[in-house]
Design a protein around this motif. Sequence first.
Motif, mmCIF file in Angstrom:
data_model
loop_
_atom_site.group_PDB
_atom_site.id
_atom_site.type_symbol
_atom_site.label_atom_id
_atom_site.label_comp_id
_atom_site.label_asym_id
_atom_site.label_seq_id
_atom_site.Cartn_x
_atom_site.Cartn_y
_atom_site.Cartn_z
ATOM 1 N N GLU A 5 32.180 47.803 32.967
ATOM 2 C CA GLU A 5 31.991 46.597 31.673
ATOM 3 C C GLU A 5 31.935 45.634 32.263
ATOM 4 N N GLU A 6 32.032 44.851 33.499
ATOM 5 C CA GLU A 6 30.646 44.198 33.826
ATOM 6 C C GLU A 6 29.732 44.062 33.515
ATOM 7 N N LEU A 7 28.936 45.450 34.311
ATOM 8 C CA LEU A 7 27.283 45.156 33.704
ATOM 9 C C LEU A 7 26.987 45.008 31.976
ATOM 10 N N PRO A 125 13.004 44.205 40.806
ATOM 11 C CA PRO A 125 13.787 44.521 39.735
ATOM 12 C C PRO A 125 13.477 46.098 39.142
ATOM 13 N N ARG A 126 12.588 47.027 40.000
ATOM 14 C CA ARG A 126 12.293 48.511 39.427
ATOM 15 C C ARG A 126 13.407 48.944 39.689
ATOM 16 N N LEU A 131 17.482 51.495 35.133
ATOM 17 C CA LEU A 131 19.279 51.636 34.673
ATOM 18 C C LEU A 131 18.943 51.138 33.292
ATOM 19 N N LEU A 132 17.970 49.895 33.365
ATOM 20 C CA LEU A 132 18.384 49.242 31.324
ATOM 21 C C LEU A 132 17.805 50.354 29.851
ATOM 22 N N VAL A 136 18.999 52.900 27.309
ATOM 23 C CA VAL A 136 18.607 52.670 25.894
ATOM 24 C C VAL A 136 17.966 53.837 25.694
ATOM 25 N N ALA A 137 18.145 55.112 26.603
ATOM 26 C CA ALA A 137 17.172 56.622 26.824
ATOM 27 C C ALA A 137 17.931 57.200 25.119
#
Length: 158
Positions: A5-7, A125-126, A131-132, A136-137
Amino acid sequence: MEAAEELRYLILAAQREGNRVLAQGLRPLGLTPSQSEVLRIVQVHQPLTLREVGELLVCDSGQSPSRLVDKLVEKGFIDRAVAENDRRNVVLSLTEAGAGVCEQVIAIENELYTLIDEAIGDSDPRSTTELLRNIVAGTVAEKALSIRTGYSPSDDKN
């Protein structure tokens, strides 16, 4: 608050803040962030059909690309022409004015990227990027991003 939720809210907050900064920079040009995305897509991939523009949009999938393109044609930044190989299709390309405004859009985008780079600082940032990408995968947004960036999920497996 749970981690997921925080993410979720941090992603939303970062996106909104970035969009606010971008919109503020684009305002003097009379453009919205979504319109600037269309301009940049056409600039890089022209000539394109309206369907192809829609397939490459990431920032505003809820809005019809035809409305965005209509506004940009009205402003004199995009030209519509009948496709030579299929008269039922219309192809889009930048006008001279569109090419000029794209240079200004690039400068505004670069200012935003500088702010992001400053926020990243010495961090790597990798892991965040990975993770992002995982989030979106398999989505339409991932497909659009992979076409625009040349990145493919299989790149991580090599």
